[in-house]
Design a protein around this motif. Structure first.
Motif, PDB file in Angstrom:
ATOM      1  N   UNK A   1     -18.426 -68.088  83.398  1.00  0.00           N
ATOM      2  CA  UNK A   1     -18.837 -67.842  84.438  1.00  0.00           C
ATOM      3  C   UNK A   1     -19.939 -66.639  84.673  1.00  0.00           C
ATOM      4  N   UNK A   2     -20.725 -66.722  85.712  1.00  0.00           N
ATOM      5  CA  UNK A   2     -21.729 -65.314  85.728  1.00  0.00           C
ATOM      6  C   UNK A   2     -20.911 -64.018  85.391  1.00  0.00           C
ATOM      7  N   UNK A   3     -21.328 -63.317  84.392  1.00  0.00           N
ATOM      8  CA  UNK A   3     -20.866 -61.892  84.352  1.00  0.00           C
ATOM      9  C   UNK A   3     -20.320 -61.935  83.227  1.00  0.00           C
ATOM     10  N   UNK A   4     -19.643 -63.233  82.563  1.00  0.00           N
ATOM     11  CA  UNK A   4     -18.883 -63.406  81.216  1.00  0.00           C
ATOM     12  C   UNK A   4     -20.101 -62.814  80.144  1.00  0.00           C
ATOM     13  N   UNK A   5     -19.427 -62.368  79.172  1.00  0.00           N
ATOM     14  CA  UNK A   5     -20.163 -62.124  77.790  1.00  0.00           C
ATOM     15  C   UNK A   5     -19.372 -62.762  76.616  1.00  0.00           C
ATOM     16  N   UNK A   6     -20.374 -63.657  75.958  1.00  0.00           N
ATOM     17  CA  UNK A   6     -20.215 -64.172  74.792  1.00  0.00           C
ATOM     18  C   UNK A   6     -20.646 -63.294  73.584  1.00  0.00           C
ATOM     19  N   UNK A   7     -19.709 -63.015  72.764  1.00  0.00           N
ATOM     20  CA  UNK A   7     -20.045 -62.200  71.550  1.00  0.00           C
ATOM     21  C   UNK A   7     -19.577 -62.847  70.340  1.00  0.00           C
ATOM     22  N   UNK A   8     -20.629 -62.937  69.254  1.00  0.00           N
ATOM     23  CA  UNK A   8     -20.157 -63.445  67.987  1.00  0.00           C
ATOM     24  C   UNK A   8     -20.501 -62.514  66.781  1.00  0.00           C
ATOM     25  N   UNK A   9     -19.575 -62.159  65.888  1.00  0.00           N
ATOM     26  CA  UNK A   9     -19.828 -61.169  65.126  1.00  0.00           C
ATOM     27  C   UNK A   9     -19.295 -61.921  63.580  1.00  0.00           C
ATOM     28  N   UNK A  10     -20.344 -61.753  62.579  1.00  0.00           N
ATOM     29  CA  UNK A  10     -20.183 -62.044  61.310  1.00  0.00           C
ATOM     30  C   UNK A  10     -20.128 -60.781  60.494  1.00  0.00           C
TER      31      UNK A  10
END
Length: 67
Positions: free
Chosen positions: A41-50
């Protein structure tokens, strides 16, 4: 997951050459997504770290109306 990561690597290795550094995306983890109604939803943050590669982070924003 229907197939564990070992089975996925075993199968993928028969149809393509896997190289060091290749990323395998296995799909949606349990407990999220359309089946549970737990959607981004608006405001969520998707973070991917390798490790050794870096981080990318995206914030969910409201799309343009009519787009």
């Amino acid at each position: 997951m229907i197939y564990d990561i070992f089975d996925q690597i075993r199968y993928l290795s028969t149809v393509m050459t896997l190289e060091p550094g290749d990323l395998l995306f296995t799909g949606t983890p349990s407990g999220v997504g359309a089946a549970t109604g737990n959607l981004l939803k608006v405001g969520d943050v998707v973070r991917v770290e390798v490790d050794g590669v870096g981080v990318i982070e995206n914030r969910i924003v409201q799309g343009k109306s009519g787009a």
